[in-house]
Design a protein around this motif. Structure first.
Motif, mmCIF file in Angstrom:
data_model
loop_
_atom_site.group_PDB
_atom_site.id
_atom_site.type_symbol
_atom_site.label_atom_id
_atom_site.label_comp_id
_atom_site.label_asym_id
_atom_site.label_seq_id
_atom_site.Cartn_x
_atom_site.Cartn_y
_atom_site.Cartn_z
ATOM 1 N N LEU B 222 -1.252 -7.830 0.262
ATOM 2 C CA LEU B 222 -1.287 -6.678 1.296
ATOM 3 C C LEU B 222 -2.500 -6.494 1.958
ATOM 4 O O LEU B 222 -3.563 -6.465 1.213
ATOM 5 N N TRP B 236 7.065 -3.266 4.077
ATOM 6 C CA TRP B 236 6.694 -4.066 2.858
ATOM 7 C C TRP B 236 7.559 -3.514 1.792
ATOM 8 O O TRP B 236 8.219 -4.443 0.910
ATOM 9 N N ILE B 263 0.183 0.867 1.024
ATOM 10 C CA ILE B 263 1.142 0.229 0.924
ATOM 11 C C ILE B 263 1.694 -0.076 -0.189
ATOM 12 O O ILE B 263 2.784 -0.078 -0.706
#
Lengths: 41, 597
Positions: B222, B236, B263
């Motif tokens: 990420l 994601w 994320i």
């Protein structure tokens, strides 16, 4: 290929070192140093 | 009689210094090239200079003899407050050099391609040099021919299709063969390896990874790079949920720096909601270099937009789906090896669809058995994605056979027609091979009639008309440079000459400049021909020789080289245009239509 065995005299060596340090500092300040070959365009 | 010695004659070592002052992506790419060279030249003794923050990978490679950390911050910190370099700073750097480097190297490879590195590679004595250096009059120049191409084409973002790993490998192997010896004969030894690095990892760290060895393990690296194609944390998370739901035999490993925590949090939240948390582990912000490498090497796949991780996976032989944006340099920097995938959202698509990425992974992870049954387009339709060709470009990597020229190539597995850029990439790569490898693929290789579209043909017809005029200009340039050479031959000195000689030389120079100007103007009329004006400038900037005679002689050779490259380009233009001509249909290809008229 470039045959570069020439010995650099002290005056020129000093000039090259100064320019190296200035360019290195510039590239670090501009955040260019981490950039790869192909990101410049 | 002298007894025969059983000992093999030891080849003398080739002391090689590599300077890499860019980031981790470049470090990993250079390692692939160095590994290939080391396999062919076991007597290569490598010293690697790298910035202090990137020393970890180098310290874990057993076949690199010396690693030197360049303490950039120590040298540049005093310059932040006072930009004038003091004598003490010069001495300090000279001392660092003396303490770390030997007096002279056999081969110096500057793979940084930056101005600063050009000074460093000039300061350090070596018999042969590659990459950027400084000339005697302190002008940045290229020490070798591949670097002309890097400088004139790759760095300037012109389209071509030779991967940077292949450029570096060929550049190094050519130099070793020309200046040292023929390579040791090694049969297909793989460069990539799960154990590329000697890791320093303890049991506790490894346990933290909690890898489920019974499942297919997929790393999500990420990073903020995914914002370039408008991915938010939710995208994601959608990808993670979809992948784990559809594939019960998978496990996801989340990696990333601490700035990717938003994320990570979103993914973990969505997985919790869907009762999928048990099949995901996260080491975001926790992994040191060893754990980072172990995670990637122990996984089957990496899905990421993060280039260093894409290249780490390539080095380790872990397969990759690279998420790239349309303006990125994936042709030169995509994952290296066979059967990696690159997915690029099209300019008109709002953003990359996470479900499309999952469907691609699902296809890619089973493609060996599935490709025979169903093609990718059908696979996407079965996955509920009908308009994939409008949304994204998808490429699969392939290492060409030596007969096809070797190197990695990315094959489009959805696009039906070549765009002009696709065509330029392919043919510019062939021109480079003809210049620097002394080998070129048979004209037309990798171009088929079905890829050709009328719009492309129009653009190529236009380019052909211009190119023919440019070829004539290079022939004029050869003649004019030869006249300068002849003139120089008759001069006693380049600096002291009669007024009439000076005036005659000036006239010839003006003539040369005027033809060069026409050449560049023609080149600017078609994007397909920009390669040649860029290369003309680079070749003339890098002329060798100290005297007028030496330089003009070299100029003649360089104009001839340009001319040869343009003729290669013309042959590909002719071939492609020829594909549009009507063909005689053979009897076997005629389909009989039954029925009444």
């Amino acid at each position: 290929m470039d045959q570069q065995q020439d010995v650099i005299d002290e005056v020129k060596l000093e000039v090259l070192i100064r320019r190296f340090l200035i360019a290195l500092n510039q590239e670090e300040s501009d955040n260019l140093s981490e950039q790869s070959i192909v990101n410049e365009a | 009689m002298k007894p025969k010695s059983n000992e093999k004659k030891q080849e003398p070592s080739i002391k090689c210094l590599v300077i890499q002052m860019a980031g981790l992506t470049d470090v990993f790419q250079s390692l692939m090239a160095l590994r290939a060279a080391k396999q062919l030249y076991p007597n290569l003794e490598v010293t690697y200079v790298v910035k202090e923050q990137h020393i970890a990978p180098l310290e874990r490679i057993p076949w690199i003899e010396n690693v030197i950390s360049l303490p950039v911050s120590e040298f540049t910190l005093p310059l932040k407050s006072n930009p004038v370099v003091t004598e003490d700073q010069v001495k300090k750097f000279a001392h660092w050099m003396k303490a770390n480097l030997i007096d002279s190297y056999d081969l110096l490879i500057n793979w940084s391609y930056t101005e600063a590195s050009s000074y460093l590679s000039t300061i350090i004595p070596a018999a042969c040099k590659l990459g950027y250096i400084q000339s005697d009059d302190l002008k940045l120049i290229c020490a070798d021919e591949w670097s002309h191409f890097v400088d004139g084409v790759i760095k300037r973002g012109l389209d071509q299709n030779i991967h940077l790993t292949d450029v570096l490998t060929t550049q190094l192997l050519t130099e070793l063969q020309v200046s040292f010896s023929d390579p040791k004969n090694v049969q297909n030894e793989s460069v990539t390896s799960k154990s590329f690095f000697n890791l320093n990892i303890n049991r506790d760290q490894y346990r933290r990874l909690q890898l489920d060895l019974g499942r297919t393990r997929v790393v999500f690296y990420l990073s903020s790079d995914s914002e370039r194609f408008m991915w938010k944390p939710k995208d994601w998370a959608n990808l993670a949920v979809d992948l784990l739901k559809k594939h019960s035999d998978t496990q996801i490993i989340l990696l990333g720096e601490s700035d990717a925590e938003s994320i990570e949090i979103e993914i973990l939240k969505q997985l919790e909601r869907n009762n999928l948390s048990s099949r995901c582990i996260s080491v975001v912000g926790l992994a040191d270099f060893d754990l980072y490498v172990a995670s990637v090497s122990q996984s089957h796949w990496v899905i990421s937009a993060h280039l260093p991780t894409v290249h780490l996976a390539s080095v380790l032989g872990t397969r990759v789906i690279q998420l790239a944006d349309i303006n990125s340099d994936w042709v030169e920097r995509g994952p290296y090896g066979n059967s990696h995938y690159i997915v690029v959202p099209k300019p008109q698509a709002p953003k990359l669809d996470p479900f499309l990425v999952r469907a691609l992974w699902s296809y890619a992870s089973t493609d060996f058995k599935r490709a025979r049954i169903v093609n990718l387009r059908t696979h996407f339709q079965e996955s509920g994605i009908d308009n994939v060709a409008e949304e994204a470009l998808i490429y699969r990597s392939k290492i060409r056979s030596p007969e096809e020229g070797g190197g990695v190539v990315y094959e489009s597995i959805l696009a039906e027609h070549y765009s002009l850029r696709d065509w330029i990439k392919l043919v510019s790569g062939q021109v480079a091979r003809s210049w620097y490898c002394g080998w070129m693929a048979p004209v037309g290789q990798e171009i088929s009639r079905k890829n050709i579209h009328p719009q492309l043909l129009n653009e190529l017809r236009n380019a052909k008309t211009i190119l023919e005029q440019m070829i004539l200009r290079t022939e004029e340039l050869v003649v004019i440079a030869t006249r300068i050479y002849d003139k120089g031959k008759n001069l006693r000195s380049d600096k002291v000459m009669s007024l009439s000689d000076q005036s005659a030389l000036q006239d010839i120079y003006h003539e040369l400049q005027s033809v060069e100007l026409k050449f560049d103007e023609l080149s600017n009329r078609s994007v397909a021909l920009k390669l040649f004006s860029n290369m003309r400038k680079i070749l003339m900037h890098n002329l060798k020789g100290k005297t007028l005679q030496e330089q003009s002689k070299h100029a003649v050779l360089q104009y001839k080289k340009l001319n040869r490259g343009m003729k290669v380009y013309l042959s590909w233009l002719d071939h492609t245009l020829g594909l549009s001509r009507p063909m005689i249909v053979t009897k076997e290809n005629v389909i009989q239509i039954k029925g009444e008229l």
